[in-house]
Design a protein around this motif. Structure first.
Motif, PDB file in Angstrom:
ATOM      1  N   VAL A   1      -0.764  15.227  -6.168  1.00 47.94           N
ATOM      2  CA  VAL A   1      -0.920  14.241  -7.282  1.00 47.94           C
ATOM      3  C   VAL A   1      -0.776  12.610  -6.647  1.00 47.94           C
ATOM      4  CG1 VAL A   1       0.321  13.632  -9.441  1.00 47.94           C
ATOM      5  CG2 VAL A   1      -0.119  16.035  -9.114  1.00 47.94           C
ATOM      6  N   VAL A   2       0.429  12.442  -6.113  1.00 50.69           N
ATOM      7  CA  VAL A   2       0.612  11.267  -5.646  1.00 50.69           C
ATOM      8  C   VAL A   2      -0.570  10.757  -4.648  1.00 50.69           C
ATOM      9  CG1 VAL A   2       2.327   9.774  -4.157  1.00 50.69           C
ATOM     10  CG2 VAL A   2       2.928  11.366  -5.987  1.00 50.69           C
TER      11      VAL A   2
ATOM     12  N   ASP B   1      -1.139  -3.844  -8.179  1.00 44.87           N
ATOM     13  CA  ASP B   1       0.408  -3.579  -8.892  1.00 44.87           C
ATOM     14  C   ASP B   1       0.698  -2.101  -8.974  1.00 44.87           C
ATOM     15  OD1 ASP B   1       1.310  -6.188  -9.244  1.00 44.87           O
ATOM     16  OD2 ASP B   1       0.582  -6.223 -11.342  1.00 44.87           O
ATOM     17  N   GLU B   2      -0.559  -1.373  -9.379  1.00 48.83           N
ATOM     18  CA  GLU B   2      -0.554   0.120  -9.587  1.00 48.83           C
ATOM     19  C   GLU B   2      -0.066   0.927  -8.207  1.00 48.83           C
ATOM     20  OE1 GLU B   2      -2.945   4.067 -10.876  1.00 48.83           O
ATOM     21  OE2 GLU B   2      -3.644   2.233 -11.428  1.00 48.83           O
TER      22      GLU B   2
ATOM     23  N   LEU C   1       3.412   3.620  -4.237  1.00 50.45           N
ATOM     24  CA  LEU C   1       4.004   3.501  -2.903  1.00 50.45           C
ATOM     25  C   LEU C   1       5.733   3.304  -3.184  1.00 50.45           C
ATOM     26  CD1 LEU C   1       1.792   0.808  -1.060  1.00 50.45           C
ATOM     27  CD2 LEU C   1       1.833   3.307  -0.567  1.00 50.45           C
ATOM     28  N   LEU C   2       6.106   2.623  -3.848  1.00 53.64           N
ATOM     29  CA  LEU C   2       7.384   2.482  -4.145  1.00 53.64           C
ATOM     30  C   LEU C   2       8.147   3.938  -4.495  1.00 53.64           C
ATOM     31  CD1 LEU C   2       7.936  -0.953  -6.020  1.00 53.64           C
ATOM     32  CD2 LEU C   2       8.997  -0.292  -3.754  1.00 53.64           C
TER      33      LEU C   2
ATOM     34  N   CYS D   1       6.407   4.421   4.133  1.00 52.04           N
ATOM     35  CA  CYS D   1       5.274   3.672   3.652  1.00 52.04           C
ATOM     36  C   CYS D   1       5.665   2.298   3.769  1.00 52.04           C
ATOM     37  CB  CYS D   1       4.598   4.250   2.288  1.00 52.04           C
ATOM     38  SG  CYS D   1       6.011   3.786   0.987  1.00 52.04           S
ATOM     39  N   ASP D   2       6.614   1.698   4.353  1.00 51.80           N
ATOM     40  CA  ASP D   2       7.021   0.575   4.504  1.00 51.80           C
ATOM     41  C   ASP D   2       5.798  -0.494   5.143  1.00 51.80           C
ATOM     42  OD1 ASP D   2       9.609   0.967   3.602  1.00 51.80           O
ATOM     43  OD2 ASP D   2      10.324   0.847   5.618  1.00 51.80           O
ATOM     44  N   GLY D   3       5.106  -0.057   5.976  1.00 48.20           N
ATOM     45  CA  GLY D   3       3.740  -0.842   6.524  1.00 48.20           C
ATOM     46  C   GLY D   3       3.052  -1.074   5.259  1.00 48.20           C
ATOM     47  N   LEU D   4       2.655  -0.072   4.455  1.00 44.60           N
ATOM     48  CA  LEU D   4       1.701  -0.284   3.290  1.00 44.60           C
ATOM     49  C   LEU D   4       2.272  -1.058   2.409  1.00 44.60           C
ATOM     50  CD1 LEU D   4       0.610   3.471   3.016  1.00 44.60           C
ATOM     51  CD2 LEU D   4      -0.777   1.557   3.458  1.00 44.60           C
TER      52      LEU D   4
END
Length: 120
Positions: A36-37, A76-77, A82-83, A94-97
């Motif tokens: 899903v994510v 924004d989405e 990612l958050l 996913c810090d790089g993204l």
């Protein structure tokens, strides 16, 4: 627009590179059965660049601004998804993204604000 044009336009280049990173990240999520994510990130993350790409052939200044605003909303989405990954257990880093999306958002916001001012 061809491959050479990707490197000639900063926002096109940044968004194209980001889309490639999102595809890779989403494929990794699918391997972990986070379907899903992965699907949501793939859709919103690649839509950022798709709308920027489309804006390069806008019919008017208003159309250009509108498409860039859609890209900003997709940023924004994507940042939201990612958050969620960052703060959820069992999700890869996913810090790089997140860093890349911040840069994209800043450049997009600058383009939108400058476009609104120019010619008015």
């Amino acid at each position: 627009m061809n491959d050479d044009k990707i490197n000639e336009n900063l926002i096109v280049k940044l968004s194209f590179e980001f889309s490639l990173m999102i595809i890779e990240f989403a494929e990794g999520l699918e391997l972990k059965r986070k379907f899903v994510v992965a699907n949501q990130l793939l859709k919103s993350g690649t839509s950022v660049g798709a709308n920027i790409w489309e804006a390069q052939n806008a019919e008017s200044k208003a159309d250009f601004i509108h498409k860039m605003k859609i890209s900003a909303k997709e940023c924004d989405e994507t940042k939201y998804w990612l958050l969620l990954c960052k703060h959820s257990t069992q999700y890869p880093n996913c810090d790089g993204l997140l860093e890349k999306i911040e840069v994209l958002q800043k450049v997009l916001n600058k383009i939108i604000s400058t476009s609104k001012r120019i010619g008015n």
